[in-house]
Design an enzyme around this catalytic site. Structure first.
Site, mmCIF file in Angstrom:
data_model
loop_
_atom_site.group_PDB
_atom_site.id
_atom_site.type_symbol
_atom_site.label_atom_id
_atom_site.label_comp_id
_atom_site.label_asym_id
_atom_site.label_seq_id
_atom_site.Cartn_x
_atom_site.Cartn_y
_atom_site.Cartn_z
ATOM 1 N N ARG A 1 -51.164 30.673 -37.111
ATOM 2 C CA ARG A 1 -51.496 31.878 -35.658
ATOM 3 C C ARG A 1 -52.538 32.332 -35.724
ATOM 4 N NH1 ARG A 1 -46.765 34.931 -34.555
ATOM 5 N NH2 ARG A 1 -48.139 36.419 -34.565
ATOM 6 N N ASP B 1 -49.724 38.590 -24.733
ATOM 7 C CA ASP B 1 -48.941 38.507 -24.896
ATOM 8 C C ASP B 1 -48.567 36.640 -25.706
ATOM 9 O OD1 ASP B 1 -46.736 38.144 -27.214
ATOM 10 O OD2 ASP B 1 -45.456 39.050 -26.054
ATOM 11 N N ARG C 1 -47.528 40.944 -18.501
ATOM 12 C CA ARG C 1 -47.536 40.540 -19.494
ATOM 13 C C ARG C 1 -47.143 39.042 -19.423
ATOM 14 N NH1 ARG C 1 -44.357 43.144 -23.812
ATOM 15 N NH2 ARG C 1 -44.423 41.393 -25.534
ATOM 16 N N ASN D 1 -48.675 47.119 -34.629
ATOM 17 C CA ASN D 1 -48.770 45.689 -34.864
ATOM 18 C C ASN D 1 -49.180 46.162 -36.859
ATOM 19 O OD1 ASN D 1 -49.958 45.408 -32.047
ATOM 20 N ND2 ASN D 1 -48.784 44.262 -32.653
ATOM 21 N N SER E 1 -51.099 47.346 -31.199
ATOM 22 C CA SER E 1 -50.439 48.771 -30.323
ATOM 23 C C SER E 1 -50.130 49.510 -31.800
ATOM 24 C CB SER E 1 -48.926 48.232 -30.451
ATOM 25 O OG SER E 1 -48.054 47.551 -31.405
ATOM 26 N N ARG F 1 -47.534 31.792 -30.752
ATOM 27 C CA ARG F 1 -46.544 30.968 -29.871
ATOM 28 C C ARG F 1 -47.789 29.567 -29.310
ATOM 29 N NH1 ARG F 1 -42.907 33.825 -26.152
ATOM 30 N NH2 ARG F 1 -44.300 35.689 -26.602
HETATM 31 C C1 FPP Z 1 -49.819 39.127 -29.310
HETATM 32 O O1 FPP Z 1 -49.884 37.810 -29.419
HETATM 33 C C2 FPP Z 1 -51.118 39.163 -29.379
HETATM 34 C C3 FPP Z 1 -51.686 40.365 -30.190
HETATM 35 C C4 FPP Z 1 -51.010 41.232 -31.149
HETATM 36 C C5 FPP Z 1 -52.976 40.655 -30.545
HETATM 37 C C6 FPP Z 1 -54.447 40.465 -29.356
HETATM 38 C C7 FPP Z 1 -55.491 39.989 -29.738
HETATM 39 C C8 FPP Z 1 -56.330 39.550 -28.946
HETATM 40 C C9 FPP Z 1 -56.558 38.725 -27.960
HETATM 41 C C10 FPP Z 1 -58.070 39.428 -29.546
HETATM 42 C C11 FPP Z 1 -58.445 40.577 -29.187
HETATM 43 C C12 FPP Z 1 -58.862 41.569 -28.298
HETATM 44 C C13 FPP Z 1 -59.571 41.940 -27.629
HETATM 45 C C14 FPP Z 1 -60.259 42.443 -26.502
HETATM 46 C C15 FPP Z 1 -61.715 41.496 -28.708
HETATM 47 P P1 FPP Z 1 -48.232 38.098 -30.704
HETATM 48 O O2 FPP Z 1 -49.121 37.041 -32.355
HETATM 49 O O3 FPP Z 1 -47.505 38.609 -30.493
HETATM 50 O O4 FPP Z 1 -48.079 36.451 -30.155
HETATM 51 P P2 FPP Z 1 -46.376 35.727 -30.520
HETATM 52 O O5 FPP Z 1 -44.713 36.574 -29.436
HETATM 53 O O6 FPP Z 1 -46.729 34.516 -29.869
HETATM 54 O O7 FPP Z 1 -45.872 35.323 -31.591
#
Ligand code: FPP
Length: 245
Positions: free
Chosen positions: A31, A18, A184, A66, A63, A22
């Protein structure tokens, strides 16, 4: 804390990655750049986990919730996934990584599904570490699917006969150890429908560090914290000492 200080290494580490958005916003970037940077660090981290003797690393990449994100963010994440499977597969495989994707992949485009299948089959005999990528994954979905699968292979049986051990064998993580350490990043303190069953006895490590900044040093910090925990699995402290010998 150096790696030498880590006496107790978890078998299975799971990470909710996560803070990508940000991380990007703090740098006045779109983003999506946070996701790009977040994905770019994964390979080094997997290799570090393997060096440290971790058997399985599970990453929450996407998820079931998402899909509610803006279309362009969803396509960036899907694109990153395809890119990752194309560009990193050889390196991961050479490093002895077995790739496993868990989640409801039926919703993905055929191109992505085909790449997932191919990547899993190319790496299926690798034994150094399992990299489990949770994509379109939800913990509740996993449990419901496991019950359906159990019923499908035991058509004559009643759910009254279903046991925890039998259900575990039908989860998407069947054959993998339960999660020892759940990390996390990004400062939030919740499980967000990640490996609900598999995290029943996990140690939970929350860090303010955003995922794109979670490097090998941060990993070692989390492992050091884990090594200092006493896991009791419902026993008293005295019993735990005897159990640990
Ligand atoms: C949460 O950050 C992150 C995700 C929803 C996606 C995670 C995916 C990756 C790191 C890329 C793909 C991974 C692989 C293994 C190829 P957020 O966007 O919710 O952050 P925020 O809470 O700061 O908005």
């Amino acid at each position: 804390m150096s790696v030498k200080d880590i006496s107790k290494v978890p078998q299975h580490v799971a990470i909710i990655m996560d803070g990508n958005g940000r991380w990007a916003q703090q740098r006045h970037l779109p983003r999506n750049m946070g996701h790009v940077k977040g994905a770019s660090g994964v390979r080094v981290l997997v290799e570090r986990c393997a060096e440290l003797g971790i058997e399985c690393l599970t990453l929450f990449a996407f998820s079931t919730e998402n899909w509610r994100r803006p279309d362009d963010e969803v396509s960036t994440l899907m694109g990153l996934f395809v890119h990752y499977l194309e560009k990193e597969l050889r390196g991961l495989s050479d490093a002895g990584v077995r790739l496993k994707v868990i989640g409801d992949v039926a919703r993905f485009k055929p191109e992505l599904r085909q790449k997932i299948e191919a990547a899993q089959s190319v790496t299926e005999n690798n034994t150094r570490i399992t990299l489990c990528v949770a994509a379109n994954y939800g913990g509740r979905w996993d449990v419901v699917e496991a019950i359906k699968r159990w019923q499908a292979v035991n058509p004559g049986e009643s759910v009254a006969d279903l046991t925890e051990a039998a259900l575990s064998g039908h989860l998407s993580t069947a054959g993998l150890p339960d999660v020892d350490l759940l990390v996390r990043t990004g400062g939030e303190q919740r499980i967000s429908n990640f490996l609900l069953w598999q995290c029943a006895y996990s140690e939970l490590y929350f860090t303010q560090t955003h995922w794109p900044d979670f490097d090998a040093e941060e990993l070692v910090k989390a492992l050091g914290w884990y090594a200092r925990r006493t896991r009791r699995f419902g026993m008293t402290s005295e019993q735990t000492k005897e159990f640990a010998g």
